[in-house]
Design a protein around this motif. Structure first.
Motif, mmCIF file in Angstrom:
data_model
loop_
_atom_site.group_PDB
_atom_site.id
_atom_site.type_symbol
_atom_site.label_atom_id
_atom_site.label_comp_id
_atom_site.label_asym_id
_atom_site.label_seq_id
_atom_site.Cartn_x
_atom_site.Cartn_y
_atom_site.Cartn_z
ATOM 1 N N LEU A 99 0.747 -0.885 -0.025
ATOM 2 C CA LEU A 99 -0.070 -0.157 -0.265
ATOM 3 C C LEU A 99 0.825 1.123 0.146
ATOM 4 C CD1 LEU A 99 -2.526 -0.867 2.661
ATOM 5 C CD2 LEU A 99 -2.960 -0.720 0.269
ATOM 6 N N VAL A 100 0.331 2.243 -0.646
ATOM 7 C CA VAL A 100 1.011 3.501 -0.472
ATOM 8 C C VAL A 100 0.105 4.258 0.812
ATOM 9 C CG1 VAL A 100 1.135 5.772 -1.515
ATOM 10 C CG2 VAL A 100 1.619 3.771 -2.822
ATOM 11 N N SER A 101 0.737 4.462 1.666
ATOM 12 C CA SER A 101 0.116 5.114 2.975
ATOM 13 C C SER A 101 0.873 6.002 3.577
ATOM 14 C CB SER A 101 -0.477 3.933 3.630
ATOM 15 O OG SER A 101 -1.025 4.296 5.038
ATOM 16 N N ASN A 102 0.343 6.914 4.222
ATOM 17 C CA ASN A 102 1.030 7.650 5.422
ATOM 18 C C ASN A 102 1.033 6.991 6.777
ATOM 19 O OD1 ASN A 102 1.428 9.761 3.433
ATOM 20 N ND2 ASN A 102 -0.266 10.484 3.895
ATOM 21 N N GLU A 103 0.305 5.804 7.026
ATOM 22 C CA GLU A 103 0.258 5.550 8.315
ATOM 23 C C GLU A 103 1.629 4.372 8.529
ATOM 24 O OE1 GLU A 103 -3.203 3.327 8.833
ATOM 25 O OE2 GLU A 103 -4.281 4.875 8.700
ATOM 26 N N ALA A 104 1.920 4.308 9.481
ATOM 27 C CA ALA A 104 3.088 3.360 10.064
ATOM 28 C C ALA A 104 2.631 1.945 9.602
ATOM 29 C CB ALA A 104 3.346 3.490 11.460
ATOM 30 N N PRO A 105 3.592 1.165 9.079
ATOM 31 C CA PRO A 105 2.971 -0.076 8.827
ATOM 32 C C PRO A 105 2.826 -0.907 9.916
ATOM 33 C CG PRO A 105 5.423 0.089 8.558
ATOM 34 C CD PRO A 105 4.963 1.325 8.829
ATOM 35 N N LYS A 106 1.962 -2.048 9.879
ATOM 36 C CA LYS A 106 1.479 -2.865 10.782
ATOM 37 C C LYS A 106 2.466 -4.094 10.943
ATOM 38 C CE LYS A 106 -3.408 -1.619 10.591
ATOM 39 N NZ LYS A 106 -4.830 -2.033 10.491
ATOM 40 N N SER A 107 2.915 -4.298 12.368
ATOM 41 C CA SER A 107 3.660 -5.407 12.540
ATOM 42 C C SER A 107 2.944 -6.791 12.461
ATOM 43 C CB SER A 107 4.650 -5.181 13.827
ATOM 44 O OG SER A 107 5.264 -4.034 13.603
ATOM 45 N N ILE A 108 3.009 -7.633 11.439
ATOM 46 C CA ILE A 108 2.324 -8.860 11.741
ATOM 47 C C ILE A 108 3.503 -9.998 11.575
ATOM 48 C CG2 ILE A 108 0.698 -10.231 10.605
ATOM 49 C CD1 ILE A 108 -0.447 -7.918 9.479
ATOM 50 N N PHE A 109 3.390 -10.831 12.686
ATOM 51 C CA PHE A 109 4.599 -11.937 12.696
ATOM 52 C C PHE A 109 4.028 -13.146 12.527
ATOM 53 C CE2 PHE A 109 6.331 -7.994 14.684
ATOM 54 C CZ PHE A 109 7.681 -7.890 13.799
ATOM 55 N N GLU A 110 4.496 -14.126 11.796
ATOM 56 C CA GLU A 110 4.091 -15.414 11.808
ATOM 57 C C GLU A 110 4.213 -16.077 13.311
ATOM 58 O OE1 GLU A 110 4.594 -19.557 9.233
ATOM 59 O OE2 GLU A 110 5.825 -17.768 8.777
ATOM 60 N N VAL A 111 5.403 -15.688 13.763
ATOM 61 C CA VAL A 111 5.447 -16.426 15.198
ATOM 62 C C VAL A 111 6.261 -15.232 16.275
ATOM 63 C CG1 VAL A 111 7.318 -17.666 16.549
ATOM 64 C CG2 VAL A 111 6.474 -18.470 14.049
ATOM 65 N N ASN A 112 5.242 -15.026 17.200
ATOM 66 C CA ASN A 112 5.694 -13.924 18.204
ATOM 67 C C ASN A 112 5.793 -14.656 19.411
ATOM 68 O OD1 ASN A 112 6.317 -11.996 19.801
ATOM 69 N ND2 ASN A 112 3.847 -10.981 19.574
ATOM 70 N N PHE A 113 7.165 -14.753 19.906
ATOM 71 C CA PHE A 113 7.744 -15.328 21.255
ATOM 72 C C PHE A 113 7.615 -14.235 22.156
ATOM 73 C CE2 PHE A 113 10.223 -18.363 18.510
ATOM 74 C CZ PHE A 113 9.953 -19.192 18.994
ATOM 75 N N ASP A 114 6.305 -14.010 22.685
ATOM 76 C CA ASP A 114 5.846 -12.957 23.681
ATOM 77 C C ASP A 114 6.565 -13.421 24.935
ATOM 78 O OD1 ASP A 114 4.228 -14.889 25.075
ATOM 79 O OD2 ASP A 114 2.701 -14.468 23.369
ATOM 80 N N ASP A 115 6.121 -12.605 26.156
ATOM 81 C CA ASP A 115 6.789 -12.884 27.576
ATOM 82 C C ASP A 115 6.165 -14.015 28.197
ATOM 83 O OD1 ASP A 115 4.607 -11.703 28.445
ATOM 84 O OD2 ASP A 115 5.514 -9.992 29.194
ATOM 85 N N GLY A 116 5.339 -14.628 27.671
ATOM 86 C CA GLY A 116 4.559 -15.710 28.291
ATOM 87 C C GLY A 116 3.070 -15.735 28.536
ATOM 88 N N HIS A 117 2.478 -15.292 27.454
ATOM 89 C CA HIS A 117 1.014 -15.129 27.303
ATOM 90 C C HIS A 117 0.482 -16.528 27.119
ATOM 91 C CE1 HIS A 117 1.607 -10.884 25.520
ATOM 92 N NE2 HIS A 117 1.809 -10.845 26.698
ATOM 93 N N PRO A 118 -0.658 -16.571 27.903
ATOM 94 C CA PRO A 118 -1.554 -17.697 27.786
ATOM 95 C C PRO A 118 -2.180 -18.016 26.400
ATOM 96 C CG PRO A 118 -2.849 -16.327 29.085
ATOM 97 C CD PRO A 118 -1.586 -15.822 28.785
ATOM 98 N N ASP A 119 -2.668 -19.155 26.046
ATOM 99 C CA ASP A 119 -3.588 -19.297 24.745
ATOM 100 C C ASP A 119 -4.954 -19.011 24.931
ATOM 101 O OD1 ASP A 119 -4.565 -20.028 22.313
ATOM 102 O OD2 ASP A 119 -3.238 -22.062 22.195
ATOM 103 N N SER A 120 -5.357 -17.726 24.427
ATOM 104 C CA SER A 120 -6.573 -17.363 24.499
ATOM 105 C C SER A 120 -7.781 -18.330 23.914
ATOM 106 C CB SER A 120 -6.883 -16.012 23.924
ATOM 107 O OG SER A 120 -6.499 -15.816 22.624
ATOM 108 N N LYS A 121 -7.220 -19.003 22.956
ATOM 109 C CA LYS A 121 -8.137 -19.994 22.308
ATOM 110 C C LYS A 121 -8.934 -20.947 23.335
ATOM 111 C CE LYS A 121 -5.404 -21.299 19.028
ATOM 112 N NZ LYS A 121 -4.328 -20.581 19.273
ATOM 113 N N ILE A 122 -8.149 -21.220 24.463
ATOM 114 C CA ILE A 122 -8.716 -22.177 25.518
ATOM 115 C C ILE A 122 -9.301 -21.685 26.426
ATOM 116 C CG2 ILE A 122 -7.051 -23.880 24.740
ATOM 117 C CD1 ILE A 122 -5.656 -23.581 27.323
ATOM 118 N N ALA A 123 -9.583 -20.209 26.159
ATOM 119 C CA ALA A 123 -10.268 -19.353 27.521
ATOM 120 C C ALA A 123 -11.482 -19.952 27.543
ATOM 121 C CB ALA A 123 -10.116 -18.009 27.394
ATOM 122 N N PRO A 124 -12.351 -19.889 28.684
ATOM 123 C CA PRO A 124 -13.572 -20.222 28.896
ATOM 124 C C PRO A 124 -14.660 -19.190 28.708
ATOM 125 C CG PRO A 124 -12.761 -19.782 31.077
ATOM 126 C CD PRO A 124 -11.643 -19.797 30.226
#
Length: 475
Positions: A99-124
């Motif tokens: 895209l031609v855009s004045n906005e900062a590009p969004k950071s999208i990563f295939e793998v993100n080693f965060d600081d230890g987040h749980p998996d929200s997909k199994i949340a109740p």
């Protein structure tokens, strides 16, 4: 629905460009060429994954790029389609369009080693939604729409206190606890109400930088204490205490030290408590991931020792229920401190979310939380074991790590010094993100990395660890 588009995507697995970006660019190229016209339906992510022999998460990331850049639109219950109005593009992305855009590009990563987040997909989530509905169907529900205590709903506080007394050996009551919007809010309130300008606070090094920021904002100065295989080093603390500085507190994560995951040994726990009582400093104990433990019964918190005189205990329910639901708490036997915390809380946030507290309370009372923790612990234990197998496969004899008995991350120390900033930049070009050691180091960065596994799929874990190993050990 007919989906006439035939796949013509050729992937280069040796390219520096992440696979999901190759897929996104290939689809953009076909839209630009006119082969994919506005309104054309794309195959579903599962179909694309099967035809390209890729993990579905990779396809989802590629589609998210195209949706974010507005090449595609998603229609509920119908599918994903080429947008009617296409964005302006230019030949600036390597081997493709962007895209031609004045906005900062969004950071999208295939793998993100965060600081230890749980998996929200199994949340109740289903159970939580049901609890919300039941609350609003109760008689007298209007009573919950008014103001409540700045310390939190009294019944919810009693439930948390009961849990802590029963499961963590503590001896506290509902007058000694304040419910907060996450543990970071608890940290901020503690810092503002306990510390004054010119006070000193001892911190673990490496350690949790967001907490350091809260202490410094309150005017305190940091005194680093090194960490080894048994936790924080007592000799460093003793040297600080004998320096004559006005040391008000120690911030520590003794159960599973952040970021190294080591557990503070019993001998050092007892010595730490003795020093706290002797010198009168407050122990701020951050028990950030107590719930997920895979071995025998976890060691009890420092605050469970009745002889400890000055403490603040900080915990969270966000990892148990869902990260998006900000539920933390702080506890202290110093009622004057709790009163100050309540007064400050009332200024910045009149009260917590009483409805959410009632909903989570219902999940505690009906056993949902207990069942979820049992299921989640089994789920994360399997993920830990899978991550261990990957580290054995790709890091054998080239890095040092211990298998954690709980939590959602490994601490890995390569056998050689690493330029982590350089490695991080190269990883990002391959779609992998890490937290660099400078983010949890005071002074010179440590030569270790915290590899989380809680929120990542097995495919993402293998991709990320393999790419990291290739960069670390290619010579």
């Amino acid at each position: 629905m007919l989906r006439p588009w035939k796949l013509e995507i050729h992937l280069d697995h040796y390219s520096e460009k992440a696979i999901y970006l190759q897929i996104a660019d290939a689809i953009i190229a076909q839209i630009q060429s006119g082969r994919l016209k506005s309104g054309t339906a794309l195959p579903g992510s599962r179909t694309l994954a099967a035809e390209l022999n890729l993990n579905r998460n990779t396809i989802v990331e590629a589609l998210n790029v195209l949706l974010n850049e507005e090449w595609l639109v998603s229609k509920e219950r119908k599918g994903t389609f080429v947008a009617d109005t296409l964005p302006v593009f230019s030949l600036t992305r390597k081997s493709g369009f962007t895209l031609v855009s004045n906005e900062a590009p969004k950071s999208i990563f295939e793998v993100n080693f965060d600081d230890g987040h749980p998996d929200s997909k199994i949340a109740p989530i289903t159970e939580l939604a049901r609890a919300y509905r039941q609350i609003f169907n109760r008689k007298g529900k209007w009573q919950m729409m008014g103001y409540t205590s700045e310390l939190g709903d009294i019944e919810f506080r009693r439930a948390i206190v009961h849990m802590l007394n029963h499961q963590r050996g503590m001896q506290v009551n509902e007058q000694e606890i304040c419910i907060t919007r996450g543990s970071q809010m608890a940290m901020y309130l503690t810092a503002q109400c306990l510390l004054e300008n010119g006070d000193y606070i001892m911190i673990e090094n490496p350690g949790y930088q967001p907490a350091w920021n809260a202490f410094e904002l309150a005017g305190a100065k940091l005194l680093p204490v090194r960490v080894d295989k048994e936790g924080l080093i007592i000799e460093d603390m003793t040297a600080h205490l004998k320096s004559g500085k006005r040391i008000k507190a120690l911030y520590t994560t003794p159960h599973r030290q952040y970021p190294t995951t080591v557990t503070l040994s019993l001998q050092r726990r007892l010595e730490l408590i003795r020093l706290s009582n002797q010198y009168g400093f407050t122990i701020i104990e951050d028990d950030y991931d107590n719930e997920f433990h895979f071995g025998y019964r976890p060691l009890l918190p420092l605050v469970s020792f009745p002889e400890l005189e000055n403490y603040v205990y900080i915990g969270t329910m966000s990892k148990v229920v869902a990260p998006a639901l900000r539920i933390g708490y702080l506890i202290s036997s110093d009622i004057a401190l709790i009163s100050k915390v309540g007064s400050l809380r009332k200024i910045i946030d009149v009260q917590g979310d009483a409805i959410m507290e009632q909903a989570v309370l219902q999940l505690i009372n009906d056993g949902t939380i207990k069942r979820h923790l049992k299921k989640a612990t089994h789920y994360y234990r399997n993920k830990r074991d899978f991550t261990d197998s990957l580290l054995k496969k790709y890091f054998t004899d080239r890095a040092d790590y211990d298998i954690p008995d709980g939590g959602l991350a490994f601490w890995v120390v390569p056998g050689k010094e690493v330029n982590w900033m350089d490695i991080s930049e190269k990883l990002q070009r391959k779609g992998v993100k890490i937290i660099t050691p400078d983010s949890y180091s005071y002074g010179k960065p440590v030569n270790g990395i915290r590899l989380s596994y809680g929120s990542l799929s097995e495919a993402q874990l293998e991709t990320g660890i393999k790419v990291l190993a290739d960069l670390l050990f290619k010579n």
